[in-house]
Scaffold this motif. Structure first.
Motif, PDB file in Angstrom:
ATOM      1  N   ALA A   1       1.122  -3.768   4.677  1.00 17.24           N
ATOM      2  CA  ALA A   1       2.163  -2.742   4.653  1.00 17.24           C
ATOM      3  C   ALA A   1       2.905  -2.846   3.330  1.00 17.24           C
ATOM      4  CB  ALA A   1       3.134  -2.908   5.821  1.00 17.24           C
ATOM      5  N   PHE A   2       3.094  -1.699   2.687  1.00 18.41           N
ATOM      6  CA  PHE A   2       3.807  -1.634   1.413  1.00 18.41           C
ATOM      7  C   PHE A   2       5.062  -0.783   1.632  1.00 18.41           C
ATOM      8  CE2 PHE A   2      -0.715  -2.089   0.588  1.00 18.41           C
ATOM      9  CZ  PHE A   2      -0.769  -3.133  -0.317  1.00 18.41           C
ATOM     10  N   PHE A   3       6.238  -1.392   1.425  1.00 22.48           N
ATOM     11  CA  PHE A   3       7.490  -0.729   1.768  1.00 22.48           C
ATOM     12  C   PHE A   3       8.232  -0.196   0.545  1.00 22.48           C
ATOM     13  CE2 PHE A   3       7.125  -3.911   5.297  1.00 22.48           C
ATOM     14  CZ  PHE A   3       6.912  -2.983   6.315  1.00 22.48           C
ATOM     15  N   VAL A   4       8.972   0.871   0.759  1.00 19.87           N
ATOM     16  CA  VAL A   4       9.874   1.405  -0.264  1.00 19.87           C
ATOM     17  C   VAL A   4      11.240   0.756  -0.115  1.00 19.87           C
ATOM     18  CG1 VAL A   4       8.681   3.634  -0.339  1.00 19.87           C
ATOM     19  CG2 VAL A   4      10.624   3.341   1.210  1.00 19.87           C
TER      20      VAL A   4
ATOM     21  N   MET B   1      -2.756   3.710  -3.179  1.00 24.12           N
ATOM     22  CA  MET B   1      -3.663   4.495  -2.342  1.00 24.12           C
ATOM     23  C   MET B   1      -4.974   4.788  -3.070  1.00 24.12           C
ATOM     24  SD  MET B   1      -0.971   7.028  -0.366  1.00 24.12           S
ATOM     25  CE  MET B   1      -2.182   7.551   0.847  1.00 24.12           C
ATOM     26  N   ASP B   2      -4.905   5.144  -4.341  1.00 22.79           N
ATOM     27  CA  ASP B   2      -6.125   5.407  -5.121  1.00 22.79           C
ATOM     28  C   ASP B   2      -6.953   4.135  -5.277  1.00 22.79           C
ATOM     29  OD1 ASP B   2      -5.375   8.027  -5.389  1.00 22.79           O
ATOM     30  OD2 ASP B   2      -4.679   7.846  -7.457  1.00 22.79           O
ATOM     31  N   TYR B   3      -6.286   3.007  -5.535  1.00 25.70           N
ATOM     32  CA  TYR B   3      -6.997   1.738  -5.726  1.00 25.70           C
ATOM     33  C   TYR B   3      -7.747   1.357  -4.453  1.00 25.70           C
ATOM     34  CZ  TYR B   3      -7.920  -3.124  -6.922  1.00 25.70           C
ATOM     35  OH  TYR B   3      -8.539  -4.327  -7.186  1.00 25.70           O
ATOM     36  N   CYS B   4      -7.083   1.499  -3.310  1.00 29.08           N
ATOM     37  CA  CYS B   4      -7.715   1.149  -2.035  1.00 29.08           C
ATOM     38  C   CYS B   4      -8.925   2.042  -1.761  1.00 29.08           C
ATOM     39  CB  CYS B   4      -6.707   1.265  -0.906  1.00 29.08           C
ATOM     40  SG  CYS B   4      -5.441  -0.026  -0.901  1.00 29.08           S
ATOM     41  N   LYS B   5      -8.780   3.339  -1.982  1.00 33.58           N
ATOM     42  CA  LYS B   5      -9.874   4.268  -1.709  1.00 33.58           C
ATOM     43  C   LYS B   5     -11.065   4.047  -2.640  1.00 33.58           C
ATOM     44  CE  LYS B   5      -6.750   7.858   0.015  1.00 33.58           C
ATOM     45  NZ  LYS B   5      -6.118   9.182  -0.266  1.00 33.58           N
TER      46      LYS B   5
ATOM     47  N   ILE C   1      -5.825   4.317   5.717  1.00 34.32           N
ATOM     48  CA  ILE C   1      -4.558   4.334   4.982  1.00 34.32           C
ATOM     49  C   ILE C   1      -3.658   5.424   5.565  1.00 34.32           C
ATOM     50  CG2 ILE C   1      -3.438   4.498   2.743  1.00 34.32           C
ATOM     51  CD1 ILE C   1      -6.048   3.858   1.416  1.00 34.32           C
ATOM     52  N   VAL C   2      -2.434   5.042   5.854  1.00 32.53           N
ATOM     53  CA  VAL C   2      -1.445   5.998   6.358  1.00 32.53           C
ATOM     54  C   VAL C   2      -0.163   5.850   5.548  1.00 32.53           C
ATOM     55  CG1 VAL C   2      -0.036   6.700   8.323  1.00 32.53           C
ATOM     56  CG2 VAL C   2      -2.389   5.937   8.701  1.00 32.53           C
ATOM     57  N   LYS C   3       0.402   6.980   5.117  1.00 32.03           N
ATOM     58  CA  LYS C   3       1.714   6.975   4.455  1.00 32.03           C
ATOM     59  C   LYS C   3       2.691   7.714   5.348  1.00 32.03           C
ATOM     60  CE  LYS C   3       2.707   9.471   0.738  1.00 32.03           C
ATOM     61  NZ  LYS C   3       2.817   9.936  -0.666  1.00 32.03           N
ATOM     62  N   ASP C   4       3.815   7.071   5.668  1.00 33.33           N
ATOM     63  CA  ASP C   4       4.773   7.716   6.561  1.00 33.33           C
ATOM     64  C   ASP C   4       5.710   8.640   5.790  1.00 33.33           C
ATOM     65  OD1 ASP C   4       6.800   6.153   5.437  1.00 33.33           O
ATOM     66  OD2 ASP C   4       6.839   4.707   7.067  1.00 33.33           O
ATOM     67  N   LYS C   5       6.653   9.238   6.494  1.00 32.07           N
ATOM     68  CA  LYS C   5       7.488  10.283   5.903  1.00 32.07           C
ATOM     69  C   LYS C   5       8.452   9.763   4.836  1.00 32.07           C
ATOM     70  CE  LYS C   5      10.900  10.022   9.645  1.00 32.07           C
ATOM     71  NZ  LYS C   5      11.588  10.798  10.714  1.00 32.07           N
TER      72      LYS C   5
ATOM     73  N   ALA D   1       4.714   6.871  -8.198  1.00 29.27           N
ATOM     74  CA  ALA D   1       3.604   6.441  -9.050  1.00 29.27           C
ATOM     75  C   ALA D   1       2.925   5.204  -8.472  1.00 29.27           C
ATOM     76  CB  ALA D   1       4.099   6.159 -10.468  1.00 29.27           C
ATOM     77  N   MET D   2       3.720   4.285  -7.928  1.00 25.61           N
ATOM     78  CA  MET D   2       3.151   3.086  -7.317  1.00 25.61           C
ATOM     79  C   MET D   2       2.429   3.429  -6.022  1.00 25.61           C
ATOM     80  SD  MET D   2       2.549  -0.107  -7.623  1.00 25.61           S
ATOM     81  CE  MET D   2       3.692  -0.725  -8.876  1.00 25.61           C
ATOM     82  N   GLN D   3       2.979   4.331  -5.244  1.00 24.07           N
ATOM     83  CA  GLN D   3       2.311   4.769  -4.020  1.00 24.07           C
ATOM     84  C   GLN D   3       0.934   5.346  -4.339  1.00 24.07           C
ATOM     85  OE1 GLN D   3       5.238   7.564  -2.733  1.00 24.07           O
ATOM     86  NE2 GLN D   3       6.483   6.060  -1.639  1.00 24.07           N
ATOM     87  N   LYS D   4       0.886   6.204  -5.339  1.00 13.42           N
ATOM     88  CA  LYS D   4      -0.387   6.825  -5.726  1.00 13.42           C
ATOM     89  C   LYS D   4      -1.380   5.771  -6.208  1.00 13.42           C
ATOM     90  CE  LYS D   4      -2.363  10.541  -8.564  1.00 13.42           C
ATOM     91  NZ  LYS D   4      -3.561   9.754  -8.921  1.00 13.42           N
ATOM     92  N   PHE D   5      -0.904   4.815  -7.004  1.00 15.40           N
ATOM     93  CA  PHE D   5      -1.806   3.791  -7.525  1.00 15.40           C
ATOM     94  C   PHE D   5      -2.398   2.968  -6.387  1.00 15.40           C
ATOM     95  CE2 PHE D   5      -2.845  -0.468  -8.950  1.00 15.40           C
ATOM     96  CZ  PHE D   5      -3.591  -0.224 -10.083  1.00 15.40           C
TER      97      PHE D   5
END
Length: 333
Positions: free
Chosen positions: A118-121, A25-29, A37-41, A19-23
């Motif tokens: 960079a936003f880390f998990v 990425m959506d906020y930035c776009k 924007i790149v999201k890794d595996k 949910a945070m990842q989606k927020f």
């Protein structure tokens, strides 16, 4: 403050950051132009805004320790934000560690012409994301800032035995003008990045949250804004690359530096004997730390702290064994 409240409402327990990842990425776009924007595996997010030879860089982690709470409401009282469980009628955690850092990064992405973020998990469970970070992302950064420290005035230049920057970086940042002071800290993502070979200065700084990992967690918004202002000042002031290389100190691998942490291990010993000596000293210090801290904090929190403090030993099982042996002896008496 509206953005901060939205972040606090998003549940992002470690391993459940979607949910945070989606927020993010959506906020930035939706709010920021000229970015990639790149999201890794594994779920880390890398954002690049603008084009330049070098970039200031900010990192934050997306996970929190608090479990999902659909009954949570965010309360604003003057300058303070906190969470209330409206069903249980008690205070509950808001994940300010490290949603405050995310708030800083998103604000900087809106205002700065060029920036990398960079936003880390999984930071709260051992810096999982930064351990698997794409280090090429940091090849052209000037420095790395992380806002993931409690309270309002700590400027972390060394953490968990890892030197993050040179001794003069604090002065070059002019952080004292913003009420900050140099101190040491614990394991977090910038520590892991330095261990992975980050070749520029990095720091971790206070961003206004208090009582992290507890239901009584809260944020002072003025201190969070002050953190943002310091980041803006550093980005404006330090326009050149700030080089710094950390030399790894690995206790059990034989590369341990004599005298680190006050442990005087003779250089003439071979690596096997040095390892034995180091383990003996470490065992005594870990037990001593545990015996004092367990009077103040739950066992789980103390173990997590000690694993971060002694992470340079590269052996979390050894740390648990030291604690268990001490606990068993205490119970016998």
């Amino acid at each position: 403050m509206e953005l901060l409240q939205k972040l606090y409402k998003i549940s992002s327990h470690s391993g459940h950051e979607k949910a945070m990842q989606k927020f993010i990425m959506d906020y930035c776009k939706e709010n920021i132009t000229e970015l990639t924007i790149v999201k890794d595996k594994i779920g880390n997010i890398y954002v690049t805004k603008g084009e330049d030879k070098t970039y200031p860089c900010v990192v934050a982690h997306m996970d929190e320790v608090h479990r999902k709470n659909k009954d949570k409401e965010i309360i604003v009282h003057n300058n303070v934000l906190l969470g209330i469980d409206c069903k249980a009628m008690k205070q509950t955690g808001i994940g300010a560690d490290d949603k405050n850092g995310i708030w800083v990064a998103l604000n900087l992405l809106k205002t700065e012409k060029v920036l990398k973020c960079a936003f880390f998990v999984g930071e709260e469970v051992g810096c999982v994301g930064s351990h698997q970070a794409d280090m090429t992302f940091f090849d052209n950064v000037r420095f790395v800032l992380q806002c993931d420290r409690k309270n309002g005035g700590d400027f972390i230049t060394e953490a968990s035995g890892v030197e993050l920057c040179d001794k003069d970086f604090f002065e070059r940042c002019e952080a004292a003008k913003f009420g900050y002071k140099v101190t040491n800290g614990l394991q977090t993502d910038v520590v892991t990045l330095k261990e992975k070979g980050l070749k520029v200065c990095a720091i971790n700084m206070s961003c206004g949250y208090y009582n992290p990992h507890q239901d009584s967690e809260m944020t002072r918004f003025d201190e969070l804004k002050n953190c943002l202002a310091l980041c803006e000042h550093i980005i404006k002031t330090l326009t050149e690359v700030q080089p710094h290389t950390y030399e790894r100190r690995n206790a059990f691998g034989g590369g341990f530096l004599n005298g680190f942490g006050g442990w005087d291990i003779p250089d003439h010993l071979d690596w096997r004997e040095r390892s034995k000596r180091i383990k003996k000293v470490a065992e005594l210090e870990i037990r001593d730390d545990y015996s004092h801290l367990i009077r103040l904090c739950p066992d789980e929190d103390v173990r997590l702290y000690l694993k971060r403090k002694y992470q340079f030993l590269d052996d979390t099982f050894f740390i648990d064994d030291c604690i268990d042996a001490y606990s068993n002896n205490e119970q016998e008496f």
